[in-house]
Design a protein around this motif. Structure first.
Motif, PDB file in Angstrom:
ATOM      1  N   ARG A 138       0.842  -1.192   0.000  1.00  0.00           N
ATOM      2  CA  ARG A 138       0.000   0.000   0.000  1.00  0.00           C
ATOM      3  C   ARG A 138       0.882   1.249   0.000  1.00  0.00           C
ATOM      4  N   GLN A 140      -0.171   5.428   0.022  1.00  0.00           N
ATOM      5  CA  GLN A 140      -1.109   6.546  -0.058  1.00  0.00           C
ATOM      6  C   GLN A 140      -2.484   6.085  -0.544  1.00  0.00           C
ATOM      7  N   GLY A 141      -2.983   4.997   0.044  1.00  0.00           N
ATOM      8  CA  GLY A 141      -4.318   4.525  -0.265  1.00  0.00           C
ATOM      9  C   GLY A 141      -4.437   3.691  -1.516  1.00  0.00           C
ATOM     10  N   GLU A 261      -7.246   6.090   7.157  1.00  0.00           N
ATOM     11  CA  GLU A 261      -8.135   5.764   6.049  1.00  0.00           C
ATOM     12  C   GLU A 261      -7.688   6.529   4.807  1.00  0.00           C
ATOM     13  N   PRO A 262      -7.693   5.897   3.611  1.00  0.00           N
ATOM     14  CA  PRO A 262      -7.319   6.627   2.410  1.00  0.00           C
ATOM     15  C   PRO A 262      -8.335   7.712   2.102  1.00  0.00           C
ATOM     16  N   ALA A 266      -7.838   9.913  -3.118  1.00  0.00           N
ATOM     17  CA  ALA A 266      -6.810   8.910  -3.369  1.00  0.00           C
ATOM     18  C   ALA A 266      -7.432   7.636  -3.905  1.00  0.00           C
ATOM     19  N   ALA A 267      -8.588   7.235  -3.330  1.00  0.00           N
ATOM     20  CA  ALA A 267      -9.251   6.030  -3.817  1.00  0.00           C
ATOM     21  C   ALA A 267      -9.733   6.220  -5.251  1.00  0.00           C
ATOM     22  N   ASP A 282       0.138  11.308   5.637  1.00  0.00           N
ATOM     23  CA  ASP A 282      -0.529  10.111   5.129  1.00  0.00           C
ATOM     24  C   ASP A 282       0.312   8.880   5.433  1.00  0.00           C
TER      25      ASP A 282
END
Length: 652
Positions: A138, A140-141, A261-262, A266-267, A282
């Motif tokens: 992983r 940064q999300g 949580e991202p 970012a998601a 982050d």
């Protein structure tokens, strides 16, 4: 189009459901390891193997074979798992090392037989019997894949133990994984049938020649809890022999088990295949300071690895071109007409194409890191920030000590304007040595001796002011030994503000008195801690952390004083007494080998740009630049005024 990775290179993984495809030159056991953000194997479910094939998000093969496929659903991977490693292990009774079999190939592909996203050929292996081929991680999300290609001659147990498992548990789990694997299936796998690196492995790749070792290898940048070159592998020796390169992520100290949580953006960026927009903090950690510290180290590692991948790709392109040119010159058919020139032009064109591809990947990764640096730098707390950061204008004496301290900036020649803060944990695990000599540094050789010595002492004072300013008013003391009085100009701000524990010690008598006081403090605190009664220290013992600045060593030092100084360097850090020396090693050479252990125990810094430091992963030579206040700035005086005011208001 499949991204062909080289060791250390990474590539985005935009799909959540993927499969790992393994094509080996011999029957192997293919496993999956689950680790946290620091690469630690913790908990009870850390390995997907034939005896426990299914873990959340991962399903591993059941048998020994030369070809494997196992499924990964990244959406189902546990929240505390940040790294999914793909492990290849030689079984007992088979080949004794990976260097004796054809190179294995591992690829990440879309699920259910889809196209390959990225592939990696494990070249350059030798005595290893268990290797981490690649890892999904992983960042940064979003998820990425990184080519690792690092292994252990002592097998799977050593690999698991290096991941943080207790050695007995690691050996037991390794034995279970090998014992529960089904026998190998019959197969006929040849090198020609295997997927290839950049389309050509018909001729074995010639490893690039390692550069001749320097007389003194770069000093390692300390990472809390991590040896110089990873585990296993010896630390570099005095004769310059190269250390073993480790691709293990540094085990950064972390107290939080829940990653942030991202961000929605970012998601969304991950789904669109675009890199996520950087966000300051982050990373994992209880506090923003801890998250920023971990994020800075993540940027440092990413820059080290992406440049290593670029350099490796260029070396491969050069070696391939040389091989093709040699083939063209040795082929009699190319001596007639213009076919020889055409073959040479083709080889050079292939080389330029490979280098251009590597440059494009490097530019992409550097652009992302630059964007991250632009949002992280302004968000840093005072202990991490440059002296020109506006955070110093509103800084007040804190109620708690800092997590880490900024010593300067680090950069690589591929992008000198991309500066990574050099942070070290506090309390300092190693003392500091600021080199005011001219030997071995081109920048120092170009400076006047007096200017260089003044710059070194100014740098020491800046570090002392930063330490005073970021600690509670009564929790840090600074002592100075300046036997000849040559550092008076640099020390003037500290003396004027009245923040030193005592006036700078001068002459042999001052050296003896200061060293005796600090040695006594170390002895008493050690005894109190061993007795379990730290509250019973004599009332005249200052329990605050101490920093001793020694200027112009060895002037004013006799043999007893040198012995006491070595004692403070060896024992002081554990009980809060830290050493900062400003000295020229050549001038101290009269003591001969007596001082070698002292020099080796300290971390060398330079008051001018110098590439004498190495990262703990791929050992680039990083250029270190000290962080000093801007010319004409009063930021040091203002910080000292706040320290002095805070001390006046906290005195009983």
């Amino acid at each position: 189009m499949t991204a062909e990775l080289v060791r250390g290179q990474n590539h985005p993984v935009s799909q959540s459901r993927v499969e790992i495809r393994v094509s080996a030159g011999t029957p192997v056991l293919a496993l999956a390891s689950l680790a946290d953000e620091q690469g630690r194997l913790t908990g009870t479910e850390v390995l997907a193997h034939p005896g426990a094939r299914s873990l959340p998000g991962v399903h591993a093969p059941a048998d020994l074979a030369d070809r494997h496929t196992f499924a990964v659903d990244l959406d189902d991977v546990a929240a505390d798992v940040h790294r999914v490693g793909v492990l290849l292990v030689l079984p007992p009774g088979g080949p004794v090392r990976f260097g004796a079999v054809p190179a294995s190939y591992v690829a990440v592909a879309a699920a259910d037989g889809g196209t390959e996203i990225a592939g990696y050929t494990l070249t350059g292996l030798d005595a290893e019997t268990a290797v981490t081929a690649l890892e999904l991680y992983r960042r940064q999300g979003a998820w990425k894949v990184r080519a690792v290609g690092q292994g252990y001659a002592d097998g799977l147990g050593a690999l698991l133990a290096d991941g943080g498992m207790p050695a007995p548990a690691a050996r037991e789990l390794a034995a279970t994984a090998l014992r529960t694997a089904a026998p190998a299936k019959e197969a006929d796998v040849t090198l020609a049938a295997m997927p290839t690196l950049v389309g050509d492995l018909r001729t074995p790749q010639t490893p690039a020649q390692a550069p001749a070792p320097a007389p003194e290898p770069p000093d390692p940048i300390p990472v809390s809890g991590v040896p110089y070159a990873g585990t296993p592998g010896p630390a570099p020796t005095g004769d310059g022999s190269p250390p073993t390169i480790s691709y293990t992520h540094p085990r950064r100290r972390r107290t939080s088990s829940e990653p942030p949580e991202p961000a929605p953006r970012a998601a969304a960026a991950a789904e669109s295949g675009q890199p996520p927009r950087p966000v300051a903090g982050d990373a994992s950690g209880w506090s923003m300071d801890e998250r920023l510290y971990n994020q800075v180290w993540g940027m440092f590692e990413d820059l080290a690895r992406t440049v290593a991948a670029y350099r490796s790709a260029v070396e491969f392109a050069d070696s391939r071109m040389d091989r093709e040119l040699d083939d063209a010159l040795s082929d009699p058919r190319h001596r007639i007409g213009g076919s020889g020139n055409a073959a040479r032009d083709t080889a050079r064109a292939r080389r330029e194409e490979l280098v251009a591809q590597a440059q494009a990947v490097l530019d992409r990764d550097l652009a992302q890191l630059i964007a991250e640096a632009e949002v992280v730098e302004p968000a840093l707390p005072a202990s991490y920030a440059r002296w020109d950061n506006p955070v110093w204008h509103g800084h007040r004496t804190p109620e708690e000590g800092p997590l880490a301290l900024r010593l300067g900036d680090l950069h690589l020649p591929e992008r000198p304007d991309l500066r990574i803060p050099m942070l070290v944990r506090v309390p300092l695990e190693r003392g500091l040595w600021i080199d005011n000599g001219r030997t071995g540094s081109e920048a120092a050789m170009a400076m006047d001796t007096d200017r260089l010595r003044r710059a070194a002492m100014d740098m020491a004072v800046a570090h002392a002011v930063r330490l005073l300013a970021v600690h509670p008013a009564d929790r840090f003391s600074v002592h100075v030994i300046d036997a000849a009085g040559a550092g008076a100009a640099s020390l003037a701000p500290l003396v004027r503000a009245g923040v030193l524990a005592a006036p700078p010690a001068a002459g042999a008598a001052g050296v003896t008195r200061t060293l005796a006081e600090l040695t006594r403090r170390v002895d008493l605190v050690q005894m109190a801690l061993k007795a379990g009664a730290p509250e019973d220290l004599p009332p005249d013992v200052d329990t605050a952390d101490q920093l001793l600045i020694v200027h112009d060593f060895p002037h004013g030092f006799d043999d007893r004083a040198v012995t006491q100084l070595r004692y403070l360097a060896d024992e002081g850090a554990a009980v809060g007494v830290h050493l900062l020396m400003v000295a020229d090693r050549d001038e101290a050479s009269a003591y001969g080998p007596l001082l070698d252990p002292l020099w080796r125990s300290l971390m060398r810094l330079s008051p001018v740009p110098d590439n004498h430091l190495a990262d703990p992963w791929v050992h680039h030579a990083w250029t270190f630049e000290p962080d000093l206040p801007p010319q004409g700035s009063r930021v040091l005086d203002q910080a000292l005024d706040r320290v002095a005011e805070a001390r006046r208001t906290t005195r009983p």
